[in-house]
Design a protein around this motif. Structure first.
Motif, PDB file in Angstrom:
ATOM      1  N   LYS A 241      49.084  45.225  27.166  1.00  0.00           N
ATOM      2  CA  LYS A 241      49.948  44.802  26.092  1.00  0.00           C
ATOM      3  C   LYS A 241      49.316  43.862  24.972  1.00  0.00           C
ATOM      4  O   LYS A 241      50.196  43.442  24.019  1.00  0.00           O
ATOM      5  N   VAL A 242      48.267  43.407  25.064  1.00  0.00           N
ATOM      6  CA  VAL A 242      47.697  42.254  24.278  1.00  0.00           C
ATOM      7  C   VAL A 242      46.408  42.938  23.705  1.00  0.00           C
ATOM      8  O   VAL A 242      45.414  43.301  24.470  1.00  0.00           O
ATOM      9  N   TYR A 261      50.808  42.696  19.863  1.00  0.00           N
ATOM     10  CA  TYR A 261      51.178  42.588  21.266  1.00  0.00           C
ATOM     11  C   TYR A 261      52.586  43.589  21.424  1.00  0.00           C
ATOM     12  O   TYR A 261      53.152  43.622  20.318  1.00  0.00           O
ATOM     13  N   LYS A 262      52.354  44.446  22.332  1.00  0.00           N
ATOM     14  CA  LYS A 262      53.572  45.294  22.454  1.00  0.00           C
ATOM     15  C   LYS A 262      54.639  44.927  23.258  1.00  0.00           C
ATOM     16  O   LYS A 262      54.404  44.392  24.481  1.00  0.00           O
ATOM     17  N   HIS A 268      55.783  46.879  18.420  1.00  0.00           N
ATOM     18  CA  HIS A 268      54.555  46.285  18.350  1.00  0.00           C
ATOM     19  C   HIS A 268      54.546  45.142  17.277  1.00  0.00           C
ATOM     20  O   HIS A 268      55.105  45.371  16.020  1.00  0.00           O
ATOM     21  N   ASP A 270      52.321  42.263  15.393  1.00  0.00           N
ATOM     22  CA  ASP A 270      50.857  42.116  14.729  1.00  0.00           C
ATOM     23  C   ASP A 270      50.994  40.871  13.811  1.00  0.00           C
ATOM     24  O   ASP A 270      51.615  40.653  12.948  1.00  0.00           O
TER      25      ASP A 270
END
Length: 293
Positions: A241-242, A261-262, A268, A270
């Motif tokens: 997720k990173v 990062y999700k 999301h 950014d």
């Protein structure tokens, strides 16, 4: 004491003259400065992921492809939306905001987006509508029509124009994609004075996944009014997720870095910044939402 021949009246006239210069001349000078900063009049990249990858984004498959290559939107399987913000060189006069929205249909993907740049005395706005579809199993195409508005203080008024954009994406295999786009194919006029036109921009690039964790991107960008610009970048996922990103672009040389990062599979975030060796930092942020299955 006042010097001979000088009076409070003349001081008042001088102050009035300075105020007039600030009001009338400064916006015009700022207009020409922004022409250099924008690099591509009528088009600016949007989204923190793209900016963190040196804007080598003509082959990237996410909802922000609306602003970079509409053909790539065929990769979307769910409706998606996003917002972005960038502050070029940390100047309040050079702020950029962006919106995007895309909906997959039974055949193709329909999309719309908005981009606004500048401040109250100089502002450019762009809004458009696009459609993307598969031409074959390995080739997709996207088209887009944009409405542009440029405003330069009340004294100089507003100009409007329309542009068209077309993009293609080729799937070499599941890990390798190639994309290209042409913005403002018809060389639309912004003003009849001195044949002032919105720029025509041609971009050709690729991305390749070296592994599940590493992706490299590269792009050549040709604004017909500026030298060829080469971009290269890397995206690395140390965890699922990173994402860590970095890139470099030429003409002018600009470095960029950022991370994403999700949150679950829907959200999301950014962040990042690009750096120009003379003009300094340009931080950016974007948020993307993707509907659940």
């Amino acid at each position: 004491m006042l010097k001979k021949g000088y009076s409070l009246g003349s001081e008042g006239r001088f102050t009035s003259l300075v105020s007039k210069i600030k009001r009338d001349v400064f916006p015009l000078l700022l207009f020409f400065l922004m022409g250099q900063v924008l690099i591509a009049q009528g088009w600016t990249p949007v989204g923190a992921r793209s900016n963190s990858l040196a804007n080598a984004s003509v082959a990237l498959e996410d909802v922000w492809a609306y602003h970079h290559n509409p053909a790539n939107l065929t990769a979307l399987k769910k409706w998606s939306a996003g917002i972005s913000y960038e502050n070029r060189f940390l100047l309040k006069e050079l702020q950029s905001q962006g919106l995007v929205f895309a909906i997959p249909l039974k055949v193709g993907v329909i999309s719309t987006g908005v981009q606004s740049y500048g401040f109250k005395n100089f502002r450019t706005n762009r809004i458009g509508l696009g459609y993307s579809l598969f031409l074959s199993e390995f080739l997709s195409m996207g088209v887009q029509l944009n409405y542009h508005q440029l405003r330069l203080t009340d004294a100089y008024g507003m100009k409007q124009s329309l542009t068209a954009e077309v993009g293609l994406q080729a799937k070499i295999n599941k890990d390798w994609k190639i994309g290209c786009s042409i913005f403002n194919m018809g060389r639309s006029l912004l003003s009849t004075y001195s044949e002032d036109r919105l720029t025509t921009l041609i971009r050709f690039g690729t991305y390749y996944k070296l592994s599940e964790k590493v992706m490299v991107v590269a792009e050549a960008e040709k604004n017909i009014e500026y030298p060829l610009r080469i971009k290269a970048a890397l995206e690395y996922a140390p965890m699922s997720k990173v994402f860590l990103r970095g890139g470099i672009a030429t003409q002018p040389i600009e470095l960029s870095a950022g991370f994403g990062y999700k949150l679950k599979s829907q959200y999301h975030l950014d962040f990042g910044s690009s750096y120009h060796q003379i003009l300094g930092w340009s931080p950016h942020f974007s948020f993307t939402y993707q509907m659940k299955n």
